[in-house]
Write a protein that holds these residues in place. Structure first.
Motif, PDB file in Angstrom:
ATOM      1  N   THR A 316       4.912   3.616   9.421  1.00  0.00           N
ATOM      2  CA  THR A 316       3.794   2.818   8.929  1.00  0.00           C
ATOM      3  C   THR A 316       4.201   1.755   7.918  1.00  0.00           C
ATOM      4  O   THR A 316       3.444   0.828   7.649  1.00  0.00           O
ATOM      5  CB  THR A 316       2.753   3.720   8.245  1.00  0.00           C
ATOM      6  OG1 THR A 316       3.344   4.295   7.069  1.00  0.00           O
ATOM      7  CG2 THR A 316       2.287   4.828   9.180  1.00  0.00           C
ATOM      8  N   HIS A 317       5.370   1.907   7.306  1.00  0.00           N
ATOM      9  CA  HIS A 317       5.820   1.035   6.211  1.00  0.00           C
ATOM     10  C   HIS A 317       4.835   1.060   5.039  1.00  0.00           C
ATOM     11  O   HIS A 317       4.828   0.159   4.201  1.00  0.00           O
ATOM     12  CB  HIS A 317       6.026  -0.409   6.675  1.00  0.00           C
ATOM     13  CG  HIS A 317       7.013  -0.553   7.786  1.00  0.00           C
ATOM     14  ND1 HIS A 317       7.228  -1.733   8.451  1.00  0.00           N
ATOM     15  CD2 HIS A 317       7.856   0.339   8.366  1.00  0.00           C
ATOM     16  CE1 HIS A 317       8.141  -1.573   9.395  1.00  0.00           C
ATOM     17  NE2 HIS A 317       8.536  -0.305   9.353  1.00  0.00           N
ATOM     18  N   GLY A 318       3.993   2.088   5.005  1.00  0.00           N
ATOM     19  CA  GLY A 318       3.011   2.207   3.940  1.00  0.00           C
ATOM     20  C   GLY A 318       1.868   1.219   4.047  1.00  0.00           C
ATOM     21  O   GLY A 318       1.014   1.138   3.162  1.00  0.00           O
ATOM     22  N   GLN A 320       2.380  -1.986   4.096  1.00  0.00           N
ATOM     23  CA  GLN A 320       3.063  -3.215   3.663  1.00  0.00           C
ATOM     24  C   GLN A 320       2.300  -4.056   2.653  1.00  0.00           C
ATOM     25  O   GLN A 320       2.871  -4.539   1.696  1.00  0.00           O
ATOM     26  CB  GLN A 320       3.460  -4.095   4.864  1.00  0.00           C
ATOM     27  CG  GLN A 320       4.481  -3.461   5.759  1.00  0.00           C
ATOM     28  CD  GLN A 320       5.062  -4.396   6.798  1.00  0.00           C
ATOM     29  OE1 GLN A 320       5.390  -3.975   7.891  1.00  0.00           O
ATOM     30  NE2 GLN A 320       5.212  -5.677   6.491  1.00  0.00           N
ATOM     31  N   ASP A 325      -3.315  -1.241   4.687  1.00  0.00           N
ATOM     32  CA  ASP A 325      -3.125   0.176   4.961  1.00  0.00           C
ATOM     33  C   ASP A 325      -4.343   0.793   5.643  1.00  0.00           C
ATOM     34  O   ASP A 325      -4.221   1.746   6.418  1.00  0.00           O
ATOM     35  CB  ASP A 325      -2.805   0.938   3.672  1.00  0.00           C
ATOM     36  CG  ASP A 325      -3.912   0.798   2.634  1.00  0.00           C
ATOM     37  OD1 ASP A 325      -4.451  -0.311   2.486  1.00  0.00           O
ATOM     38  OD2 ASP A 325      -4.229   1.805   1.974  1.00  0.00           O
ATOM     39  N   SER A 337       0.693   6.657   3.930  1.00  0.00           N
ATOM     40  CA  SER A 337       1.672   6.611   2.850  1.00  0.00           C
ATOM     41  C   SER A 337       1.531   7.814   1.942  1.00  0.00           C
ATOM     42  O   SER A 337       0.422   8.180   1.539  1.00  0.00           O
ATOM     43  CB  SER A 337       1.491   5.327   2.028  1.00  0.00           C
ATOM     44  OG  SER A 337       2.392   5.286   0.922  1.00  0.00           O
ATOM     45  N   SER A 350       6.837   8.281   4.379  1.00  0.00           N
ATOM     46  CA  SER A 350       7.565   7.350   3.499  1.00  0.00           C
ATOM     47  C   SER A 350       7.176   5.905   3.796  1.00  0.00           C
ATOM     48  O   SER A 350       6.922   5.539   4.945  1.00  0.00           O
ATOM     49  CB  SER A 350       9.071   7.522   3.703  1.00  0.00           C
ATOM     50  OG  SER A 350       9.791   6.480   3.060  1.00  0.00           O
ATOM     51  N   ASN A 351       7.135   5.086   2.745  1.00  0.00           N
ATOM     52  CA  ASN A 351       6.918   3.647   2.926  1.00  0.00           C
ATOM     53  C   ASN A 351       8.082   2.972   3.632  1.00  0.00           C
ATOM     54  O   ASN A 351       7.942   1.851   4.130  1.00  0.00           O
ATOM     55  CB  ASN A 351       6.712   2.961   1.574  1.00  0.00           C
ATOM     56  CG  ASN A 351       5.391   3.310   0.928  1.00  0.00           C
ATOM     57  OD1 ASN A 351       4.509   3.889   1.549  1.00  0.00           O
ATOM     58  ND2 ASN A 351       5.253   2.965  -0.339  1.00  0.00           N
ATOM     59  N   ARG A 362       6.137  -7.294   1.629  1.00  0.00           N
ATOM     60  CA  ARG A 362       5.506  -6.176   0.940  1.00  0.00           C
ATOM     61  C   ARG A 362       4.773  -6.709  -0.282  1.00  0.00           C
ATOM     62  O   ARG A 362       5.375  -7.400  -1.118  1.00  0.00           O
ATOM     63  CB  ARG A 362       6.545  -5.144   0.477  1.00  0.00           C
ATOM     64  CG  ARG A 362       7.169  -4.318   1.589  1.00  0.00           C
ATOM     65  CD  ARG A 362       8.034  -3.211   1.009  1.00  0.00           C
ATOM     66  NE  ARG A 362       8.660  -2.405   2.019  1.00  0.00           N
ATOM     67  CZ  ARG A 362       8.103  -1.344   2.609  1.00  0.00           C
ATOM     68  NH1 ARG A 362       6.877  -0.960   2.251  1.00  0.00           N
ATOM     69  NH2 ARG A 362       8.743  -0.664   3.519  1.00  0.00           N
ATOM     70  N   VAL A 365       3.087  -2.546  -2.079  1.00  0.00           N
ATOM     71  CA  VAL A 365       3.518  -1.336  -1.348  1.00  0.00           C
ATOM     72  C   VAL A 365       5.046  -1.317  -1.357  1.00  0.00           C
ATOM     73  O   VAL A 365       5.684  -1.835  -0.443  1.00  0.00           O
ATOM     74  CB  VAL A 365       2.993  -1.317   0.102  1.00  0.00           C
ATOM     75  CG1 VAL A 365       3.377  -0.018   0.795  1.00  0.00           C
ATOM     76  CG2 VAL A 365       1.482  -1.506   0.137  1.00  0.00           C
ATOM     77  N   SER A 367       9.060  -0.451  -1.156  1.00  0.00           N
ATOM     78  CA  SER A 367       9.945   0.335  -0.291  1.00  0.00           C
ATOM     79  C   SER A 367      10.471   1.531  -1.083  1.00  0.00           C
ATOM     80  O   SER A 367      10.343   1.590  -2.313  1.00  0.00           O
ATOM     81  CB  SER A 367      11.102  -0.533   0.194  1.00  0.00           C
ATOM     82  OG  SER A 367      11.802  -1.101  -0.905  1.00  0.00           O
ATOM     83  N   GLU A 368      11.073   2.480  -0.383  1.00  0.00           N
ATOM     84  CA  GLU A 368      11.541   3.675  -1.087  1.00  0.00           C
ATOM     85  C   GLU A 368      12.672   4.390  -0.372  1.00  0.00           C
ATOM     86  O   GLU A 368      12.829   4.310   0.851  1.00  0.00           O
ATOM     87  CB  GLU A 368      10.384   4.658  -1.293  1.00  0.00           C
ATOM     88  CG  GLU A 368       9.813   5.242  -0.006  1.00  0.00           C
ATOM     89  CD  GLU A 368       8.694   6.252  -0.273  1.00  0.00           C
ATOM     90  OE1 GLU A 368       9.007   7.458  -0.365  1.00  0.00           O
ATOM     91  OE2 GLU A 368       7.535   5.822  -0.390  1.00  0.00           O
TER      92      GLU A 368
END
Length: 378
Positions: A316-318, A320, A325, A337, A350-351, A362, A365, A367-368
């Motif tokens: 999902t990339h959170g 973005q 979302d 997320s 995870s994002n 982004r 949101v 990154s991680e």
């Protein structure tokens, strides 16, 4: 999906050009030229893919990707802003609010919105290209053996190594991951974009990931878009254990954890095995808690029903961008997320560490790199 994205971009470009350029006192020919350029930026990925690479993997220089992505993201943000302004105009007319009409018709309002959209887009793309920061969480698991209390699982997902997020960036992600000293590294899909040959200098730093119990990976949808079989060989050559509807164990003396992994539903397009949780868990030790690696979070309830204790996902990339979302989670079972309690199971989405080069922005949101410490449930 390609047609849908291209159509949306084209319509957004037309709308922005109509509301931004055509009210200006300019010669018609200049409005036409500006409109064509703006629509071209809105659909830049489709144009680039027609000549250099693919929609999944544009093969042009890094700064060209970043510049074009900044432009197309700005068009998206501006289209949303103009829609809000036009909705406000309509409401002001219906409510007969002359002061509001005067403000919303200001000649400077739309150009100002365009400048702000461009600045916000540039910020968003810079954040999308940033090296992710570590995020640490603890997850309590019922029945976790004492030997695994405090066990540290590092999750990487959605790395998307590409012409935008190159080998130097991947090397920094690996260094940040190793600095956390995990017991196990798991990668939950979308490691790369493009072919093995195109990414030969970008994915190899992943070989330097270090953990006592090794590196376990699964596929995401992007592995299927170019040379799936070749990528499976390449990952295994990096000493990763790739799970394709299968499981493995990590042990501490007599105690064990089961790590299971499934494939991605996009496999159906390529005649490859679909995700099969039953096959992934077949023959698993019933006394060992199960951690499931599934690129997409949407089937978490099925996993919980099968007794999985922890599911790790990405995809999902959170969302973005804040607000986006709400759309993304609708396509992913309501999950987008962070941590979720799902019928007695913990799901963590995870994002992601990186982003697809087609939309690498982004905003709000981050990154991680996720460090998950396992704890025995009371």
């Amino acid at each position: 999906m390609v047609v849908v994205l291209s159509t949306i971009g084209f319509l957004m470009g037309l709308y922005v050009a109509w509301r931004l350029f055509w009210p200006l006192r300019l010669p018609v020919w200049s409005k036409v030229v500006l409109s064509v350029l703006l629509v071209g930026i809105a659909v830049q990925l489709r144009i680039v893919a027609s000549f250099w690479g693919t929609m999944a993997s544009p093969e042009i220089p890094k700064m060209a990707i970043a510049t074009l992505a900044t432009g197309s993201t700005a068009v998206l943000l501006l289209a949303l802003a103009l829609l809000v302004l036009d909705a406000g105009l309509l409401a002001a007319r219906l409510l007969r609010a002359p002061r509001a009409l005067c403000v919303l018709r200001s000649k400077a309002l739309r150009p100002t919105a365009a400048v702000l959209a461009l600045l916000l887009s540039a910020f968003g793309v810079s954040q999308g290209m940033a090296v992710p920061k570590p995020r640490q969480i603890e997850v309590a698991i019922s029945g976790l053996p004492q030997a695994f209390d405090g066990y540290r699982v590092l999750q990487l997902t959605d790395i998307h190594a590409s012409r935008l997020l190159t080998g130097d960036w991947v090397r920094q992600v690996v260094a940040a991951s190793n600095a956390l000293q995990p017991d196990l590294v798991v990668i939950t899909g979308d490691l790369i974009d493009g072919s093995v040959q195109a990414r030969r200098n970008d994915y190899t730093p992943l070989a330097d990931l270090r953990a006592p119990d090794g590196v376990i990976a699964i596929t995401g949808n992007h592995e299927y878009y170019a040379q799936y079989s070749e990528w499976m060989q390449a990952f295994r050559a990096l000493h990763m254990q790739v799970l394709e509807n299968s499981h493995t164990q990590v042990r501490r003396g007599e105690a064990a954890l089961t790590i299971a992994g499934v494939t991605d539903p996009v496999a159906a397009r390529y005649g490859l095995p679909l995700p099969d949780l039953e096959a992934a868990l077949a023959g698993a030790d019933p006394s060992a808690p199960v951690i499931l690696l599934d690129h997409r979070p949407r089937n978490a309830r099925e996993a919980a029903a099968r007794g999985v204790k922890l599911q790790l996902s990405g995809h999902t990339h959170g969302g973005q961008i804040i607000g986006m979302d709400q759309l993304v989670k609708r396509a992913n079972g309501g999950f987008v997320s962070g941590r979720y309690a799902v019928d007695g199971m913990t799901l963590y989405v995870s994002n992601g560490a990186g982003l697809w080069a087609g939309f690498p922005a982004r905003i709000g949101v981050p990154s991680e790199i996720t460090m998950i410490t396992l704890r025995r449930a009371p």
